[in-house]
Design a protein around this motif. Sequence first.
Motif, PDB file in Angstrom:
ATOM      1  N   ASP A  47       5.748  -0.286  -4.434  1.00  0.00           N
ATOM      2  CA  ASP A  47       6.086  -1.626  -3.900  1.00  0.00           C
ATOM      3  C   ASP A  47       5.783  -1.685  -2.405  1.00  0.00           C
ATOM      4  OD1 ASP A  47       6.914  -2.566  -6.335  1.00  0.00           O
ATOM      5  OD2 ASP A  47       9.052  -2.295  -5.950  1.00  0.00           O
ATOM      6  N   GLU A  50       1.983  -1.741  -1.865  1.00  0.00           N
ATOM      7  CA  GLU A  50       1.365  -3.029  -2.196  1.00  0.00           C
ATOM      8  C   GLU A  50       1.459  -4.032  -1.064  1.00  0.00           C
ATOM      9  OE1 GLU A  50       2.814  -4.432  -5.963  1.00  0.00           O
ATOM     10  OE2 GLU A  50       1.924  -2.737  -7.022  1.00  0.00           O
ATOM     11  N   LYS A  51       2.424  -3.858  -0.167  1.00  0.00           N
ATOM     12  CA  LYS A  51       2.581  -4.777   0.969  1.00  0.00           C
ATOM     13  C   LYS A  51       1.935  -4.229   2.245  1.00  0.00           C
ATOM     14  CE  LYS A  51       6.931  -6.352  -0.940  1.00  0.00           C
ATOM     15  NZ  LYS A  51       7.941  -5.460  -1.468  1.00  0.00           N
TER      16      LYS A  51
END
Length: 89
Positions: A47, A50-51
Amino acid sequence: MKQPCPECELRAIQSSITKESLEREVSAMKYVQGITAPENQYKNRLDICEKCSALVSQIMCSECGAYVLFRAKNKKSSCPRAKWAAQGC
Ligand code: SF4
């Protein structure tokens, strides 16, 4: 006989690697205590990746050159930008 160009061969291999193919490889890995990250830790790390602006083509970290799915799955790996840490080191 003409020798294959190593650079072209490498490009062909790299172009066949997708997020889906890496996900299949990682999901086939067995959990090994002390080696592989638990599922929740693996997902939390991804997560964060992904950013991250260092993520390229959804699969590779431009900071270290690793496929992030494999890097995140290794319990003792850490993020080169210190966005997530190794566990148990
Ligand atoms: S490993 Fe770290 S630097 Fe690389 S993509 Fe993930 S969060 Fe970004």
